[in-house]
Design a protein around this motif. Structure first.
Motif, PDB file in Angstrom:
ATOM      1  N   ALA A 109       0.820  -1.212   0.000  1.00 20.76           N
ATOM      2  CA  ALA A 109       0.000   0.000   0.000  1.00 20.76           C
ATOM      3  C   ALA A 109       0.855   1.263   0.000  1.00 20.76           C
ATOM      4  CB  ALA A 109      -0.931   0.001   1.209  1.00 20.76           C
ATOM      5  N   THR A 110       2.038   1.176   0.585  1.00 24.90           N
ATOM      6  CA  THR A 110       2.912   2.350   0.633  1.00 24.90           C
ATOM      7  C   THR A 110       3.975   2.303  -0.462  1.00 24.90           C
ATOM      8  OG1 THR A 110       4.344   1.275   2.260  1.00 24.90           O
ATOM      9  CG2 THR A 110       2.583   2.688   3.095  1.00 24.90           C
ATOM     10  N   ALA A 111       3.810   1.410  -1.435  1.00 23.67           N
ATOM     11  CA  ALA A 111       4.695   1.266  -2.593  1.00 23.67           C
ATOM     12  C   ALA A 111       6.134   0.935  -2.197  1.00 23.67           C
ATOM     13  CB  ALA A 111       4.651   2.526  -3.458  1.00 23.67           C
ATOM     14  N   GLN A 112       6.310   0.137  -1.152  1.00 22.12           N
ATOM     15  CA  GLN A 112       7.637  -0.276  -0.727  1.00 22.12           C
ATOM     16  C   GLN A 112       7.905  -1.750  -1.010  1.00 22.12           C
ATOM     17  OE1 GLN A 112       7.830   0.689   3.424  1.00 22.12           O
ATOM     18  NE2 GLN A 112       7.951   2.886   3.068  1.00 22.12           N
ATOM     19  N   LEU A 113       6.890  -2.476  -1.454  1.00 17.27           N
ATOM     20  CA  LEU A 113       7.045  -3.900  -1.735  1.00 17.27           C
ATOM     21  C   LEU A 113       7.618  -4.073  -3.138  1.00 17.27           C
ATOM     22  CD1 LEU A 113       6.514  -6.737  -0.611  1.00 17.27           C
ATOM     23  CD2 LEU A 113       4.303  -6.666  -1.757  1.00 17.27           C
ATOM     24  N   GLU A 114       8.749  -4.759  -3.228  1.00 19.21           N
ATOM     25  CA  GLU A 114       9.410  -4.922  -4.526  1.00 19.21           C
ATOM     26  C   GLU A 114       8.828  -6.071  -5.330  1.00 19.21           C
ATOM     27  OE1 GLU A 114      13.603  -5.177  -3.985  1.00 19.21           O
ATOM     28  OE2 GLU A 114      13.683  -3.321  -2.814  1.00 19.21           O
ATOM     29  N   THR A 115       8.538  -7.199  -4.674  1.00 23.11           N
ATOM     30  CA  THR A 115       8.001  -8.354  -5.390  1.00 23.11           C
ATOM     31  C   THR A 115       6.567  -8.602  -4.955  1.00 23.11           C
ATOM     32  OG1 THR A 115       8.868  -9.844  -3.714  1.00 23.11           O
ATOM     33  CG2 THR A 115      10.250  -9.452  -5.615  1.00 23.11           C
ATOM     34  N   THR A 116       5.651  -8.261  -5.821  1.00 22.97           N
ATOM     35  CA  THR A 116       4.239  -8.424  -5.477  1.00 22.97           C
ATOM     36  C   THR A 116       3.790  -9.880  -5.561  1.00 22.97           C
ATOM     37  OG1 THR A 116       3.623  -7.918  -7.757  1.00 22.97           O
ATOM     38  CG2 THR A 116       3.639  -6.096  -6.196  1.00 22.97           C
ATOM     39  N   THR A 117       4.595 -10.734  -6.172  1.00 22.42           N
ATOM     40  CA  THR A 117       4.228 -12.149  -6.240  1.00 22.42           C
ATOM     41  C   THR A 117       4.313 -12.811  -4.872  1.00 22.42           C
ATOM     42  OG1 THR A 117       6.488 -12.740  -6.833  1.00 22.42           O
ATOM     43  CG2 THR A 117       4.943 -12.404  -8.636  1.00 22.42           C
ATOM     44  N   ALA A 118       5.027 -12.194  -3.938  1.00 23.02           N
ATOM     45  CA  ALA A 118       5.125 -12.741  -2.588  1.00 23.02           C
ATOM     46  C   ALA A 118       3.761 -12.713  -1.888  1.00 23.02           C
ATOM     47  CB  ALA A 118       6.144 -11.957  -1.777  1.00 23.02           C
ATOM     48  N   LEU A 119       2.911 -11.758  -2.266  1.00 23.03           N
ATOM     49  CA  LEU A 119       1.568 -11.692  -1.679  1.00 23.03           C
ATOM     50  C   LEU A 119       0.774 -12.958  -2.001  1.00 23.03           C
ATOM     51  CD1 LEU A 119       0.588  -8.005  -2.461  1.00 23.03           C
ATOM     52  CD2 LEU A 119       0.791  -9.011  -0.206  1.00 23.03           C
ATOM     53  N   SER A 120       0.760 -13.341  -3.255  1.00 22.32           N
ATOM     54  CA  SER A 120      -0.004 -14.535  -3.624  1.00 22.32           C
ATOM     55  C   SER A 120       0.633 -15.793  -3.051  1.00 22.32           C
ATOM     56  CB  SER A 120      -0.139 -14.646  -5.141  1.00 22.32           C
ATOM     57  OG  SER A 120       1.128 -14.792  -5.735  1.00 22.32           O
ATOM     58  N   GLY A 121       1.949 -15.808  -2.919  1.00 23.24           N
ATOM     59  CA  GLY A 121       2.620 -16.954  -2.317  1.00 23.24           C
ATOM     60  C   GLY A 121       2.240 -17.133  -0.870  1.00 23.24           C
ATOM     61  N   ALA A 122       2.148 -16.032  -0.130  1.00 27.78           N
ATOM     62  CA  ALA A 122       1.756 -16.099   1.282  1.00 27.78           C
ATOM     63  C   ALA A 122       0.305 -16.553   1.420  1.00 27.78           C
ATOM     64  CB  ALA A 122       1.951 -14.740   1.945  1.00 27.78           C
ATOM     65  N   LYS A 123      -0.544 -16.065   0.546  1.00 23.84           N
ATOM     66  CA  LYS A 123      -1.954 -16.482   0.582  1.00 23.84           C
ATOM     67  C   LYS A 123      -2.092 -17.981   0.318  1.00 23.84           C
ATOM     68  CE  LYS A 123      -3.860 -12.092  -1.040  1.00 23.84           C
ATOM     69  NZ  LYS A 123      -4.581 -11.444  -2.148  1.00 23.84           N
ATOM     70  N   LYS A 124      -1.309 -18.483  -0.627  1.00 20.90           N
ATOM     71  CA  LYS A 124      -1.367 -19.906  -0.949  1.00 20.90           C
ATOM     72  C   LYS A 124      -0.841 -20.760   0.201  1.00 20.90           C
ATOM     73  CE  LYS A 124      -1.149 -19.340  -5.928  1.00 20.90           C
ATOM     74  NZ  LYS A 124      -0.395 -19.583  -7.163  1.00 20.90           N
ATOM     75  N   THR A 125       0.195 -20.273   0.868  1.00 19.98           N
ATOM     76  CA  THR A 125       0.729 -21.008   2.017  1.00 19.98           C
ATOM     77  C   THR A 125      -0.305 -21.067   3.135  1.00 19.98           C
ATOM     78  OG1 THR A 125       2.983 -20.348   1.446  1.00 19.98           O
ATOM     79  CG2 THR A 125       2.598 -21.090   3.711  1.00 19.98           C
ATOM     80  N   ILE A 126      -0.995 -19.955   3.385  1.00 22.62           N
ATOM     81  CA  ILE A 126      -2.047 -19.935   4.407  1.00 22.62           C
ATOM     82  C   ILE A 126      -3.150 -20.921   4.036  1.00 22.62           C
ATOM     83  CG2 ILE A 126      -3.891 -18.509   5.399  1.00 22.62           C
ATOM     84  CD1 ILE A 126      -1.888 -16.149   5.272  1.00 22.62           C
ATOM     85  N   ALA A 127      -3.535 -20.940   2.780  1.00 21.39           N
ATOM     86  CA  ALA A 127      -4.578 -21.866   2.326  1.00 21.39           C
ATOM     87  C   ALA A 127      -4.132 -23.320   2.505  1.00 21.39           C
ATOM     88  CB  ALA A 127      -4.930 -21.590   0.873  1.00 21.39           C
ATOM     89  N   ARG A 128      -2.876 -23.608   2.207  1.00 24.20           N
ATOM     90  CA  ARG A 128      -2.357 -24.971   2.390  1.00 24.20           C
ATOM     91  C   ARG A 128      -2.408 -25.388   3.852  1.00 24.20           C
ATOM     92  NH1 ARG A 128       1.994 -23.269  -1.359  1.00 24.20           N
ATOM     93  NH2 ARG A 128       1.503 -24.212  -3.358  1.00 24.20           N
ATOM     94  N   ILE A 129      -1.992 -24.484   4.734  1.00 19.83           N
ATOM     95  CA  ILE A 129      -1.990 -24.792   6.171  1.00 19.83           C
ATOM     96  C   ILE A 129      -3.401 -25.044   6.665  1.00 19.83           C
ATOM     97  CG2 ILE A 129      -1.524 -23.858   8.466  1.00 19.83           C
ATOM     98  CD1 ILE A 129       0.890 -22.387   7.209  1.00 19.83           C
ATOM     99  N   LEU A 130      -4.335 -24.189   6.267  1.00 18.58           N
ATOM    100  CA  LEU A 130      -5.722 -24.357   6.700  1.00 18.58           C
ATOM    101  C   LEU A 130      -6.318 -25.665   6.163  1.00 18.58           C
ATOM    102  CD1 LEU A 130      -7.035 -20.710   6.310  1.00 18.58           C
ATOM    103  CD2 LEU A 130      -6.531 -21.933   8.433  1.00 18.58           C
ATOM    104  N   THR A 131      -5.966 -26.031   4.943  1.00 15.99           N
ATOM    105  CA  THR A 131      -6.452 -27.278   4.364  1.00 15.99           C
ATOM    106  C   THR A 131      -5.936 -28.480   5.148  1.00 15.99           C
ATOM    107  OG1 THR A 131      -6.565 -26.281   2.163  1.00 15.99           O
ATOM    108  CG2 THR A 131      -6.471 -28.698   2.273  1.00 15.99           C
ATOM    109  N   ILE A 132      -4.657 -28.458   5.490  1.00 21.76           N
ATOM    110  CA  ILE A 132      -4.077 -29.559   6.257  1.00 21.76           C
ATOM    111  C   ILE A 132      -4.727 -29.653   7.632  1.00 21.76           C
ATOM    112  CG2 ILE A 132      -1.951 -30.372   7.345  1.00 21.76           C
ATOM    113  CD1 ILE A 132      -0.490 -29.177   4.878  1.00 21.76           C
ATOM    114  N   GLN A 133      -4.965 -28.507   8.276  1.00 21.61           N
ATOM    115  CA  GLN A 133      -5.607 -28.520   9.587  1.00 21.61           C
ATOM    116  C   GLN A 133      -7.018 -29.105   9.495  1.00 21.61           C
ATOM    117  OE1 GLN A 133      -5.294 -24.423  10.859  1.00 21.61           O
ATOM    118  NE2 GLN A 133      -3.467 -24.872  12.085  1.00 21.61           N
TER     119      GLN A 133
END
Length: 64
Positions: free
Chosen positions: A34-58
């Motif tokens: 939001a403050t234009a300091q993030l260099e790689t925006t693909t990390a956002l989708s990677g984190a979301k996918k990791t959260i989804a994987r963890i929730l699925t396993i749980q």
């Protein structure tokens, strides 16, 4: 980003810890984006996918 296989090897306590850590990272990345300091925006989708994987396993472990 962790794979499903790596996440399945963790016990429940470590999985909860990883979920909390990843959610905190996602919050931090959203703020940086939001403050234009993030260099790689693909990390956002990677984190979301990791959260989804963890929730699925749980959920799988609750049903088993």
């Amino acid at each position: 980003m962790l794979t499903s296989k790596e996440l399945r090897e963790l016990d429940d306590a470590k999985l909860n810890e990883k979920l909390t850590e990843t959610r905190h990272e996602l919050f931090s990345m959203r703020f940086k984006h939001a403050t234009a300091q993030l260099e790689t925006t693909t990390a956002l989708s990677g984190a979301k996918k990791t959260i989804a994987r963890i929730l699925t396993i749980q959920r799988e472990r609750q049903g088993a």
